[in-house]
Design a protein around this motif. Structure first.
Motif, PDB file in Angstrom:
ATOM      1  N   VAL A 113      27.826  15.525 -18.303  1.00 62.57           N
ATOM      2  CA  VAL A 113      27.393  16.837 -18.287  1.00 62.57           C
ATOM      3  C   VAL A 113      26.789  17.151 -19.519  1.00 62.57           C
ATOM      4  O   VAL A 113      27.080  16.684 -20.618  1.00 62.57           O
ATOM      5  CB  VAL A 113      28.794  17.789 -18.116  1.00 62.57           C
ATOM      6  CG1 VAL A 113      28.372  19.272 -18.630  1.00 62.57           C
ATOM      7  CG2 VAL A 113      29.385  17.491 -16.976  1.00 62.57           C
ATOM      8  N   ARG A 114      25.424  17.680 -19.351  1.00 63.78           N
ATOM      9  CA  ARG A 114      24.574  17.872 -20.831  1.00 63.78           C
ATOM     10  C   ARG A 114      24.813  19.200 -21.338  1.00 63.78           C
ATOM     11  O   ARG A 114      25.062  20.283 -20.926  1.00 63.78           O
ATOM     12  CB  ARG A 114      23.066  18.093 -20.198  1.00 63.78           C
ATOM     13  CG  ARG A 114      22.147  18.057 -21.439  1.00 63.78           C
ATOM     14  CD  ARG A 114      20.835  18.123 -21.154  1.00 63.78           C
ATOM     15  NE  ARG A 114      20.528  19.140 -20.019  1.00 63.78           N
ATOM     16  CZ  ARG A 114      19.211  19.232 -19.653  1.00 63.78           C
ATOM     17  NH1 ARG A 114      18.098  18.521 -19.790  1.00 63.78           N
ATOM     18  NH2 ARG A 114      19.059  20.339 -18.820  1.00 63.78           N
ATOM     19  N   PRO A 115      25.281  19.060 -22.816  1.00 70.76           N
ATOM     20  CA  PRO A 115      25.573  20.327 -23.581  1.00 70.76           C
ATOM     21  C   PRO A 115      24.436  21.454 -23.426  1.00 70.76           C
ATOM     22  O   PRO A 115      23.252  20.927 -23.149  1.00 70.76           O
ATOM     23  CB  PRO A 115      25.563  19.759 -24.872  1.00 70.76           C
ATOM     24  CG  PRO A 115      25.859  18.353 -24.909  1.00 70.76           C
ATOM     25  CD  PRO A 115      25.251  17.854 -23.688  1.00 70.76           C
ATOM     26  N   VAL A 116      24.733  22.860 -23.567  1.00 71.15           N
ATOM     27  CA  VAL A 116      23.793  23.561 -23.347  1.00 71.15           C
ATOM     28  C   VAL A 116      22.701  23.622 -24.331  1.00 71.15           C
ATOM     29  O   VAL A 116      21.314  23.838 -23.867  1.00 71.15           O
ATOM     30  CB  VAL A 116      24.664  25.100 -23.537  1.00 71.15           C
ATOM     31  CG1 VAL A 116      23.743  26.287 -23.355  1.00 71.15           C
ATOM     32  CG2 VAL A 116      25.555  25.184 -22.385  1.00 71.15           C
ATOM     33  N   HIS A 117      22.861  23.170 -25.555  1.00 70.49           N
ATOM     34  CA  HIS A 117      21.951  23.283 -26.485  1.00 70.49           C
ATOM     35  C   HIS A 117      21.122  21.861 -26.700  1.00 70.49           C
ATOM     36  O   HIS A 117      20.488  21.544 -27.535  1.00 70.49           O
ATOM     37  CB  HIS A 117      22.560  23.375 -27.855  1.00 70.49           C
ATOM     38  CG  HIS A 117      23.032  25.052 -27.888  1.00 70.49           C
ATOM     39  ND1 HIS A 117      22.415  26.151 -27.605  1.00 70.49           N
ATOM     40  CD2 HIS A 117      24.231  25.450 -27.773  1.00 70.49           C
ATOM     41  CE1 HIS A 117      23.012  27.161 -27.618  1.00 70.49           C
ATOM     42  NE2 HIS A 117      24.292  26.724 -27.688  1.00 70.49           N
ATOM     43  N   ALA A 118      21.759  20.836 -25.840  1.00 72.41           N
ATOM     44  CA  ALA A 118      20.816  19.662 -25.718  1.00 72.41           C
ATOM     45  C   ALA A 118      19.419  19.625 -25.625  1.00 72.41           C
ATOM     46  O   ALA A 118      18.733  20.206 -24.745  1.00 72.41           O
ATOM     47  CB  ALA A 118      21.494  18.516 -24.771  1.00 72.41           C
ATOM     48  N   PRO A 119      18.759  18.961 -26.634  1.00 69.32           N
ATOM     49  CA  PRO A 119      17.152  19.128 -26.512  1.00 69.32           C
ATOM     50  C   PRO A 119      16.670  18.619 -25.281  1.00 69.32           C
ATOM     51  O   PRO A 119      15.505  18.967 -24.806  1.00 69.32           O
ATOM     52  CB  PRO A 119      16.613  18.506 -27.854  1.00 69.32           C
ATOM     53  CG  PRO A 119      17.715  17.475 -28.188  1.00 69.32           C
ATOM     54  CD  PRO A 119      19.073  18.233 -27.751  1.00 69.32           C
ATOM     55  N   SER A 120      17.081  17.346 -24.889  1.00 66.30           N
ATOM     56  CA  SER A 120      16.440  16.767 -23.599  1.00 66.30           C
ATOM     57  C   SER A 120      17.614  16.176 -23.068  1.00 66.30           C
ATOM     58  O   SER A 120      18.778  15.801 -23.659  1.00 66.30           O
ATOM     59  CB  SER A 120      15.158  15.979 -24.028  1.00 66.30           C
ATOM     60  OG  SER A 120      15.737  14.949 -25.120  1.00 66.30           O
ATOM     61  N   ALA A 121      17.353  15.595 -21.576  1.00 73.04           N
ATOM     62  CA  ALA A 121      18.361  14.714 -20.883  1.00 73.04           C
ATOM     63  C   ALA A 121      18.421  13.092 -21.556  1.00 73.04           C
ATOM     64  O   ALA A 121      17.224  12.777 -22.154  1.00 73.04           O
ATOM     65  CB  ALA A 121      17.842  14.688 -19.479  1.00 73.04           C
ATOM     66  N   THR A 161      19.847   3.290 -24.229  1.00 75.73           N
ATOM     67  CA  THR A 161      20.125   4.754 -23.814  1.00 75.73           C
ATOM     68  C   THR A 161      18.932   5.621 -24.682  1.00 75.73           C
ATOM     69  O   THR A 161      18.802   5.467 -25.785  1.00 75.73           O
ATOM     70  CB  THR A 161      21.269   5.241 -24.717  1.00 75.73           C
ATOM     71  OG1 THR A 161      22.458   4.626 -23.867  1.00 75.73           O
ATOM     72  CG2 THR A 161      21.530   6.673 -24.151  1.00 75.73           C
ATOM     73  N   ARG A 162      18.135   6.272 -23.985  1.00 77.37           N
ATOM     74  CA  ARG A 162      17.196   7.225 -24.554  1.00 77.37           C
ATOM     75  C   ARG A 162      17.312   8.331 -24.471  1.00 77.37           C
ATOM     76  O   ARG A 162      17.841   8.975 -23.366  1.00 77.37           O
ATOM     77  CB  ARG A 162      15.806   6.703 -23.732  1.00 77.37           C
ATOM     78  CG  ARG A 162      15.307   5.104 -23.965  1.00 77.37           C
ATOM     79  CD  ARG A 162      14.096   4.968 -23.279  1.00 77.37           C
ATOM     80  NE  ARG A 162      13.635   3.479 -23.452  1.00 77.37           N
ATOM     81  CZ  ARG A 162      13.677   2.496 -22.763  1.00 77.37           C
ATOM     82  NH1 ARG A 162      14.770   2.629 -21.741  1.00 77.37           N
ATOM     83  NH2 ARG A 162      13.335   1.320 -23.036  1.00 77.37           N
ATOM     84  N   ARG A 163      16.694   9.046 -25.361  1.00 79.08           N
ATOM     85  CA  ARG A 163      16.685  10.731 -25.557  1.00 79.08           C
ATOM     86  C   ARG A 163      15.239  11.003 -25.796  1.00 79.08           C
ATOM     87  O   ARG A 163      14.783  10.642 -27.136  1.00 79.08           O
ATOM     88  CB  ARG A 163      17.745  11.209 -26.427  1.00 79.08           C
ATOM     89  CG  ARG A 163      17.686  12.860 -26.290  1.00 79.08           C
ATOM     90  CD  ARG A 163      18.605  13.444 -27.337  1.00 79.08           C
ATOM     91  NE  ARG A 163      19.987  12.980 -26.889  1.00 79.08           N
ATOM     92  CZ  ARG A 163      21.156  12.674 -27.692  1.00 79.08           C
ATOM     93  NH1 ARG A 163      20.992  12.892 -28.749  1.00 79.08           N
ATOM     94  NH2 ARG A 163      22.153  12.580 -26.966  1.00 79.08           N
ATOM     95  N   ALA A 164      14.301  11.887 -25.076  1.00 83.60           N
ATOM     96  CA  ALA A 164      13.147  12.282 -25.460  1.00 83.60           C
ATOM     97  C   ALA A 164      12.156  10.878 -25.599  1.00 83.60           C
ATOM     98  O   ALA A 164      11.461  10.800 -26.476  1.00 83.60           O
ATOM     99  CB  ALA A 164      13.189  13.181 -26.795  1.00 83.60           C
ATOM    100  N   GLY A 165      12.463   9.759 -24.888  1.00 77.41           N
ATOM    101  CA  GLY A 165      11.888   8.888 -24.984  1.00 77.41           C
ATOM    102  C   GLY A 165      11.952   7.721 -25.942  1.00 77.41           C
ATOM    103  O   GLY A 165      11.654   6.534 -26.026  1.00 77.41           O
TER     104      GLY A 165
END
Length: 288
Positions: free
Chosen positions: A183-191, A250-254
Protein backbone atom coordinates in the motif's frame (compact mmCIF):
# COMPACT_ATOMS: atom_id res chain seq x y z
CA UNK A 1 27.19 -28.28 22.37
CA UNK A 2 30.66 -28.19 20.82
CA UNK A 3 32.55 -31.46 21.03
CA UNK A 4 36.31 -30.95 20.74
CA UNK A 5 38.45 -33.65 19.17
CA UNK A 6 42.24 -33.46 19.38
CA UNK A 7 44.78 -35.94 17.99
CA UNK A 8 48.54 -35.72 18.36
CA UNK A 9 50.09 -37.51 15.38
CA UNK A 10 52.66 -40.21 15.94
CA UNK A 11 52.61 -43.50 14.10
CA UNK A 12 48.85 -43.53 13.47
CA UNK A 13 47.83 -45.50 10.39
CA UNK A 14 44.73 -45.20 8.23
CA UNK A 15 41.80 -47.35 9.13
CA UNK A 16 41.14 -50.27 6.88
CA UNK A 17 37.51 -49.25 7.23
CA UNK A 18 34.93 -49.34 9.98
CA UNK A 19 31.76 -49.82 8.00
CA UNK A 20 30.60 -53.01 9.63
CA UNK A 21 31.04 -55.11 6.46
CA UNK A 22 33.69 -57.70 7.32
CA UNK A 23 33.44 -59.32 3.88
CA UNK A 24 34.30 -56.09 2.10
CA UNK A 25 37.00 -54.15 3.99
CA UNK A 26 37.10 -50.49 3.12
CA UNK A 27 40.27 -48.72 2.10
CA UNK A 28 40.63 -44.96 2.40
CA UNK A 29 42.41 -42.36 0.33
CA UNK A 30 42.70 -38.73 1.35
CA UNK A 31 43.57 -36.07 -1.22
CA UNK A 32 44.76 -32.65 -0.09
CA UNK A 33 43.67 -29.99 -2.58
CA UNK A 34 44.07 -26.24 -2.65
CA UNK A 35 40.92 -24.37 -3.71
CA UNK A 36 42.18 -23.83 -7.25
CA UNK A 37 43.12 -27.51 -7.65
CA UNK A 38 39.69 -29.00 -6.93
CA UNK A 39 38.43 -30.42 -10.23
CA UNK A 40 34.98 -30.65 -11.81
CA UNK A 41 34.65 -34.35 -11.01
CA UNK A 42 35.50 -33.72 -7.36
CA UNK A 43 32.97 -30.88 -7.20
CA UNK A 44 30.27 -33.17 -8.57
CA UNK A 45 31.11 -35.82 -5.96
CA UNK A 46 31.17 -33.10 -3.30
CA UNK A 47 27.59 -32.02 -4.10
CA UNK A 48 26.41 -35.63 -4.07
CA UNK A 49 27.96 -35.97 -0.60
CA UNK A 50 26.11 -32.86 0.62
CA UNK A 51 22.82 -34.52 -0.32
CA UNK A 52 23.71 -37.90 1.26
CA UNK A 53 24.97 -36.27 4.45
CA UNK A 54 21.85 -34.11 4.83
CA UNK A 55 23.91 -30.99 5.50
CA UNK A 56 21.94 -28.41 7.49
CA UNK A 57 23.48 -25.43 5.68
CA UNK A 58 24.07 -26.58 2.08
CA UNK A 59 24.58 -23.02 0.77
CA UNK A 60 27.73 -22.24 2.77
CA UNK A 61 28.93 -25.84 2.48
CA UNK A 62 28.61 -25.76 -1.32
CA UNK A 63 31.88 -25.73 -3.29
CA UNK A 64 30.69 -22.63 -5.18
CA UNK A 65 30.85 -20.81 -1.84
CA UNK A 66 33.68 -22.51 0.04
CA UNK A 67 36.22 -22.56 -2.79
CA UNK A 68 35.99 -18.81 -3.59
CA UNK A 69 35.99 -18.08 0.15
CA UNK A 70 39.21 -20.07 0.55
CA UNK A 71 40.84 -18.03 -2.23
CA UNK A 72 39.61 -14.61 -1.10
CA UNK A 73 39.37 -14.99 2.70
CA UNK A 74 42.51 -16.97 3.47
CA UNK A 75 44.08 -14.05 5.33
CA UNK A 76 47.56 -15.26 4.51
CA UNK A 77 46.95 -18.79 5.81
CA UNK A 78 47.62 -21.92 3.79
CA UNK A 79 44.25 -23.59 3.25
CA UNK A 80 43.60 -27.07 1.85
CA UNK A 81 40.55 -29.25 1.39
CA UNK A 82 40.92 -32.84 2.58
CA UNK A 83 38.81 -35.09 0.33
CA UNK A 84 38.36 -38.54 1.89
CA UNK A 85 37.47 -41.33 -0.55
CA UNK A 86 36.30 -44.80 0.54
CA UNK A 87 36.59 -47.93 -1.60
CA UNK A 88 34.89 -51.06 -0.31
CA UNK A 89 33.84 -52.90 -3.44
CA UNK A 90 35.90 -51.54 -6.29
CA UNK A 91 33.84 -48.37 -6.42
CA UNK A 92 35.35 -45.29 -4.82
CA UNK A 93 33.05 -42.69 -3.28
CA UNK A 94 33.71 -39.36 -1.59
CA UNK A 95 32.71 -39.61 2.07
CA UNK A 96 34.13 -36.42 3.59
CA UNK A 97 35.27 -32.90 2.77
CA UNK A 98 37.23 -31.16 5.54
CA UNK A 99 38.57 -27.61 5.00
CA UNK A 100 41.84 -27.20 6.91
CA UNK A 101 44.15 -24.32 7.81
CA UNK A 102 47.75 -25.52 7.89
CA UNK A 103 50.23 -24.05 10.38
CA UNK A 104 52.88 -21.56 9.35
CA UNK A 105 56.30 -23.20 9.03
CA UNK A 106 57.82 -20.83 11.62
CA UNK A 107 55.13 -19.84 14.14
CA UNK A 108 52.20 -22.18 13.53
CA UNK A 109 53.30 -24.57 16.33
CA UNK A 110 52.32 -27.52 14.14
CA UNK A 111 48.60 -27.11 14.83
CA UNK A 112 46.22 -27.93 11.97
CA UNK A 113 42.64 -26.71 12.49
CA UNK A 114 39.33 -26.88 10.67
CA UNK A 115 38.81 -23.71 8.66
CA UNK A 116 35.52 -21.81 8.38
CA UNK A 117 34.85 -18.76 6.18
CA UNK A 118 34.32 -15.50 8.05
CA UNK A 119 30.78 -15.12 9.40
CA UNK A 120 29.73 -18.75 8.90
CA UNK A 121 29.32 -21.78 11.12
CA UNK A 122 29.69 -24.41 8.41
CA UNK A 123 31.19 -27.68 9.69
CA UNK A 124 33.17 -30.35 7.83
CA UNK A 125 30.95 -32.56 5.68
CA UNK A 126 31.30 -36.21 6.71
CA UNK A 127 28.93 -38.99 5.69
CA UNK A 128 27.10 -40.56 8.61
CA UNK A 129 28.84 -43.58 10.12
CA UNK A 130 32.28 -42.73 8.74
CA UNK A 131 33.45 -40.15 11.28
CA UNK A 132 35.99 -42.35 13.08
CA UNK A 133 37.43 -43.85 9.91
CA UNK A 134 37.70 -40.43 8.26
CA UNK A 135 39.57 -39.04 11.25
CA UNK A 136 42.09 -41.89 11.23
CA UNK A 137 42.63 -41.66 7.48
CA UNK A 138 42.99 -37.88 7.74
CA UNK A 139 45.55 -38.12 10.53
CA UNK A 140 47.57 -40.67 8.56
CA UNK A 141 47.56 -38.53 5.39
CA UNK A 142 48.47 -35.35 7.24
CA UNK A 143 51.23 -37.24 9.01
CA UNK A 144 52.80 -37.87 5.61
CA UNK A 145 52.58 -34.20 4.63
CA UNK A 146 53.42 -32.72 8.04
CA UNK A 147 55.35 -35.26 10.17
CA UNK A 148 55.03 -33.24 13.39
CA UNK A 149 51.60 -31.71 13.88
CA UNK A 150 48.50 -31.61 16.06
CA UNK A 151 45.08 -31.93 14.40
CA UNK A 152 42.08 -30.27 16.07
CA UNK A 153 38.62 -31.06 14.73
CA UNK A 154 35.47 -29.53 16.21
CA UNK A 155 32.09 -31.05 15.42
CA UNK A 156 29.23 -28.55 15.27
CA UNK A 157 25.62 -29.57 16.01
CA UNK A 158 23.65 -30.18 12.84
CA UNK A 159 20.88 -27.84 13.97
CA UNK A 160 23.20 -24.84 13.79
CA UNK A 161 22.26 -23.37 10.43
CA UNK A 162 22.73 -19.63 10.83
CA UNK A 163 25.65 -17.35 11.60
CA UNK A 164 26.22 -13.68 12.41
CA UNK A 165 25.41 -11.35 9.51
CA UNK A 166 23.83 -14.22 7.57
CA UNK A 167 20.25 -15.32 8.09
CA UNK A 168 18.19 -18.10 6.59
CA UNK A 169 15.20 -17.04 4.54
CA UNK A 170 12.35 -19.49 5.12
CA UNK A 171 8.97 -19.35 3.41
CA UNK A 172 6.04 -18.20 5.53
CA UNK A 173 2.55 -19.59 5.39
CA UNK A 174 -0.24 -17.69 3.74
CA UNK A 175 -0.07 -15.58 0.60
CA UNK A 176 3.06 -16.12 -1.54
CA UNK A 177 5.46 -13.18 -1.52
CA UNK A 178 5.21 -12.64 -5.27
CA UNK A 179 1.44 -12.16 -4.93
CA UNK A 180 1.62 -9.38 -2.33
CA UNK A 181 0.86 -5.79 -3.28
CA UNK A 182 2.04 -3.05 -0.94
CA UNK A 183 0.00 0.00 0.00
CA UNK A 184 1.60 3.24 -1.13
CA UNK A 185 1.53 6.11 1.39
CA UNK A 186 -0.57 9.08 0.38
CA UNK A 187 2.44 11.40 0.12
CA UNK A 188 4.82 8.96 -1.62
CA UNK A 189 6.44 10.75 -4.59
CA UNK A 190 6.24 7.73 -6.90
CA UNK A 191 5.58 4.01 -7.03
CA UNK A 192 8.18 1.55 -5.82
CA UNK A 193 9.03 -1.49 -7.93
CA UNK A 194 10.97 -4.59 -7.02
CA UNK A 195 12.73 -6.65 -9.70
CA UNK A 196 14.09 -10.07 -8.82
CA UNK A 197 16.87 -11.11 -11.19
CA UNK A 198 18.08 -14.70 -11.53
CA UNK A 199 18.89 -14.84 -15.25
CA UNK A 200 22.60 -15.79 -15.44
CA UNK A 201 23.13 -13.20 -18.19
CA UNK A 202 21.71 -10.37 -16.08
CA UNK A 203 22.99 -11.29 -12.63
CA UNK A 204 26.47 -9.66 -13.05
CA UNK A 205 24.92 -6.29 -13.97
CA UNK A 206 22.47 -6.55 -11.07
CA UNK A 207 25.34 -7.35 -8.69
CA UNK A 208 27.16 -4.20 -9.83
CA UNK A 209 24.00 -2.18 -9.10
CA UNK A 210 23.95 -3.69 -5.60
CA UNK A 211 27.65 -2.90 -5.06
CA UNK A 212 27.15 0.70 -6.22
CA UNK A 213 24.29 1.21 -3.77
CA UNK A 214 26.23 -0.49 -0.97
CA UNK A 215 29.14 1.87 -1.61
CA UNK A 216 26.81 4.86 -1.14
CA UNK A 217 24.91 3.78 1.96
CA UNK A 218 27.17 1.40 3.93
CA UNK A 219 29.61 2.51 6.61
CA UNK A 220 32.02 -0.22 5.45
CA UNK A 221 31.29 -0.71 1.73
CA UNK A 222 32.22 -3.98 0.08
CA UNK A 223 33.97 -2.10 -2.72
CA UNK A 224 36.47 -0.87 -0.15
CA UNK A 225 37.83 -4.40 0.28
CA UNK A 226 39.24 -5.88 -2.98
CA UNK A 227 39.09 -9.46 -1.69
CA UNK A 228 35.47 -9.07 -0.51
CA UNK A 229 34.24 -7.58 -3.78
CA UNK A 230 36.09 -10.25 -5.77
CA UNK A 231 34.37 -12.93 -3.71
CA UNK A 232 30.91 -11.38 -4.18
CA UNK A 233 31.37 -11.23 -7.94
CA UNK A 234 32.72 -14.76 -8.22
CA UNK A 235 30.25 -16.45 -5.87
CA UNK A 236 27.25 -14.82 -7.54
CA UNK A 237 28.57 -15.76 -10.98
CA UNK A 238 29.03 -19.41 -9.97
CA UNK A 239 25.64 -19.65 -8.27
CA UNK A 240 23.99 -17.92 -11.25
CA UNK A 241 25.24 -20.68 -13.55
CA UNK A 242 22.95 -23.04 -11.63
CA UNK A 243 20.21 -20.40 -11.16
CA UNK A 244 20.88 -20.46 -7.43
CA UNK A 245 21.16 -16.72 -6.85
CA UNK A 246 18.61 -13.90 -6.89
CA UNK A 247 19.45 -10.20 -6.88
CA UNK A 248 16.48 -8.04 -5.85
CA UNK A 249 16.59 -4.39 -6.92
CA UNK A 250 14.06 -1.99 -5.46
CA UNK A 251 13.59 1.18 -7.51
CA UNK A 252 11.80 4.43 -6.90
CA UNK A 253 11.52 6.99 -9.71
CA UNK A 254 14.01 4.85 -11.65
CA UNK A 255 16.71 4.96 -8.95
CA UNK A 256 17.82 1.89 -6.97
CA UNK A 257 16.94 2.52 -3.32
CA UNK A 258 17.43 -1.03 -1.95
CA UNK A 259 19.17 -4.18 -3.12
CA UNK A 260 19.79 -7.67 -1.80
CA UNK A 261 21.64 -10.81 -2.83
CA UNK A 262 20.10 -14.18 -1.93
CA UNK A 263 21.90 -17.50 -2.43
CA UNK A 264 19.89 -20.64 -3.03
CA UNK A 265 16.19 -21.20 -3.53
CA UNK A 266 13.24 -22.16 -1.36
CA UNK A 267 13.44 -22.92 2.34
CA UNK A 268 17.26 -23.18 2.35
CA UNK A 269 17.85 -19.81 0.69
CA UNK A 270 20.18 -17.42 2.52
CA UNK A 271 20.05 -13.64 2.41
CA UNK A 272 23.76 -12.96 1.87
CA UNK A 273 23.96 -9.17 1.48
CA UNK A 274 21.54 -6.27 1.72
CA UNK A 275 21.77 -2.50 1.30
CA UNK A 276 19.09 0.22 1.43
CA UNK A 277 18.84 4.00 1.46
CA UNK A 278 15.67 4.02 3.57
CA UNK A 279 12.69 1.79 4.38
CA UNK A 280 10.69 1.18 1.20
CA UNK A 281 7.11 0.11 0.56
CA UNK A 282 6.72 -2.53 -2.18
CA UNK A 283 4.28 -1.65 -4.96
CA UNK A 284 4.99 -3.79 -8.01
CA UNK A 285 7.29 -6.78 -8.47
CA UNK A 286 8.89 -8.14 -11.61
CA UNK A 287 11.00 -11.24 -12.07
CA UNK A 288 13.74 -11.83 -14.61
Amino acid sequence: MRQPFTVIAGGVTAAAGRTGDAAAPVTWRVDLRTASAVGAGEISAWRALLVRAGVADPIHADPDYLLPAAEHQAGGRELVFALAWADGSGHERLEAVVPLALPHSLWGRGRIVVWQPFGTAVAPTIASGHEAAVREALVARLGEARPRFALDLVTEPTSRTTAPRLRAVAPRGGIPTHSLVGVRPVHAPSATTIERISDPQRVPEAVEAFLALDAEVSAAPILGDPSAVAMVRRVTRLFAQRRQVTVALTRRAGAVVAASVTLGNGAQAVLWHHAAREPVVPRVERSA
